[in-house]
Design a protein around this motif. Sequence first.
Motif, PDB file in Angstrom:
ATOM      1  N   GLY A   1     -31.719  83.752 137.760  1.00 32.19           N
ATOM      2  CA  GLY A   1     -32.009  82.635 136.479  1.00 32.19           C
ATOM      3  C   GLY A   1     -30.664  81.832 136.802  1.00 32.19           C
ATOM      4  N   THR A   2     -30.721  80.721 136.286  1.00 33.90           N
ATOM      5  CA  THR A   2     -29.354  79.844 136.113  1.00 33.90           C
ATOM      6  C   THR A   2     -28.708  80.192 134.960  1.00 33.90           C
ATOM      7  N   HIS A   3     -27.544  79.382 134.574  1.00 34.84           N
ATOM      8  CA  HIS A   3     -26.989  79.760 133.450  1.00 34.84           C
ATOM      9  C   HIS A   3     -27.831  78.991 132.442  1.00 34.84           C
ATOM     10  N   LEU A   4     -28.917  78.401 132.538  1.00 36.61           N
ATOM     11  CA  LEU A   4     -29.969  78.146 131.403  1.00 36.61           C
ATOM     12  C   LEU A   4     -30.758  79.021 131.069  1.00 36.61           C
ATOM     13  N   ASP A   5     -31.110  79.940 132.223  1.00 35.64           N
ATOM     14  CA  ASP A   5     -32.307  80.847 132.212  1.00 35.64           C
ATOM     15  C   ASP A   5     -32.072  82.290 131.750  1.00 35.64           C
ATOM     16  N   ARG A   6     -31.060  82.470 130.922  1.00 39.87           N
ATOM     17  CA  ARG A   6     -30.798  83.844 130.509  1.00 39.87           C
ATOM     18  C   ARG A   6     -32.023  84.518 129.939  1.00 39.87           C
ATOM     19  N   GLU A   7     -32.515  83.895 128.884  1.00 39.37           N
ATOM     20  CA  GLU A   7     -33.662  84.474 128.035  1.00 39.37           C
ATOM     21  C   GLU A   7     -34.763  84.896 128.950  1.00 39.37           C
ATOM     22  N   ILE A   8     -34.978  83.673 129.751  1.00 38.57           N
ATOM     23  CA  ILE A   8     -36.047  84.049 130.902  1.00 38.57           C
ATOM     24  C   ILE A   8     -36.031  85.163 131.557  1.00 38.57           C
ATOM     25  N   ILE A   9     -34.674  85.417 132.277  1.00 34.88           N
ATOM     26  CA  ILE A   9     -34.471  86.569 133.287  1.00 34.88           C
ATOM     27  C   ILE A   9     -34.782  87.953 132.125  1.00 34.88           C
ATOM     28  N   ASP A  10     -33.879  87.883 130.996  1.00 36.80           N
ATOM     29  CA  ASP A  10     -34.111  89.084 130.220  1.00 36.80           C
ATOM     30  C   ASP A  10     -35.432  89.442 129.644  1.00 36.80           C
ATOM     31  N   THR A  11     -36.240  88.242 129.455  1.00 40.90           N
ATOM     32  CA  THR A  11     -37.903  88.724 129.456  1.00 40.90           C
ATOM     33  C   THR A  11     -38.497  89.304 130.688  1.00 40.90           C
ATOM     34  N   CYS A  12     -38.143  88.574 131.584  1.00 40.57           N
ATOM     35  CA  CYS A  12     -38.900  89.235 132.823  1.00 40.57           C
ATOM     36  C   CYS A  12     -38.413  90.683 133.203  1.00 40.57           C
ATOM     37  N   ILE A  13     -37.074  90.919 132.868  1.00 44.77           N
ATOM     38  CA  ILE A  13     -36.813  92.360 132.988  1.00 44.77           C
ATOM     39  C   ILE A  13     -37.569  93.286 132.208  1.00 44.77           C
ATOM     40  N   ASN A  14     -37.729  92.648 130.828  1.00 45.64           N
ATOM     41  CA  ASN A  14     -38.377  93.702 129.825  1.00 45.64           C
ATOM     42  C   ASN A  14     -39.669  93.776 129.689  1.00 45.64           C
ATOM     43  N   THR A  15     -40.290  92.759 130.548  1.00 47.35           N
ATOM     44  CA  THR A  15     -42.009  92.650 130.309  1.00 47.35           C
ATOM     45  C   THR A  15     -42.405  92.431 131.728  1.00 47.35           C
ATOM     46  N   GLY A  16     -41.880  91.878 132.865  1.00 44.48           N
ATOM     47  CA  GLY A  16     -42.466  91.495 134.136  1.00 44.48           C
ATOM     48  C   GLY A  16     -43.203  90.479 134.091  1.00 44.48           C
ATOM     49  N   ARG A  17     -43.051  89.337 132.954  1.00 43.78           N
ATOM     50  CA  ARG A  17     -43.499  88.380 132.908  1.00 43.78           C
ATOM     51  C   ARG A  17     -42.491  87.285 132.432  1.00 43.78           C
ATOM     52  N   HIS A  18     -42.878  86.052 132.943  1.00 46.84           N
ATOM     53  CA  HIS A  18     -42.197  84.929 132.297  1.00 46.84           C
ATOM     54  C   HIS A  18     -42.770  84.740 131.017  1.00 46.84           C
ATOM     55  N   PRO A  19     -41.907  84.233 130.294  1.00 47.35           N
ATOM     56  CA  PRO A  19     -42.073  83.987 128.800  1.00 47.35           C
ATOM     57  C   PRO A  19     -43.220  82.986 128.492  1.00 47.35           C
ATOM     58  N   LYS A  20     -43.437  82.021 129.699  1.00 54.25           N
ATOM     59  CA  LYS A  20     -44.522  81.172 129.395  1.00 54.25           C
ATOM     60  C   LYS A  20     -46.010  81.317 130.325  1.00 54.25           C
TER      61      LYS A  20
END
Length: 103
Positions: free
Chosen positions: A31-50
């Motif tokens: 993730g870039t500096h703008l993608d923190r929440e995306i990577i956190d979600t991927c780590i926790n769920t294995g899925r992009h939030p969208k």
Amino acid sequence: MSVITIIGSGMMGSALAFPARENGNDVNLVGTHLDREIIDTCINTGRHPKFKRDFPAGVNYYQIEDVKNAIDGADFIIGGVSSFGVDWFGDTILPLIPESTPV
């Protein structure tokens, strides 16, 4: 099998992870500096939030602070950022990539 590192975990970068992995490659999604929440979600769920499906096994997730680890040993790098991120990619990421690694 190759190791592919994709910088950018927005819709474009994340979408590229699917065929890269499905073709037998190990994939590092950063993730870039703008993608923190995306990577956190991927780590926790294995899925992009969208996305409506999980990433395939073999996709590894990295926050931007770990980009050097994600690049280390990669056979090539994909810049998965939007056009607004190209200058950032050139200024911040390209200097970290060994000259012998294709981008």
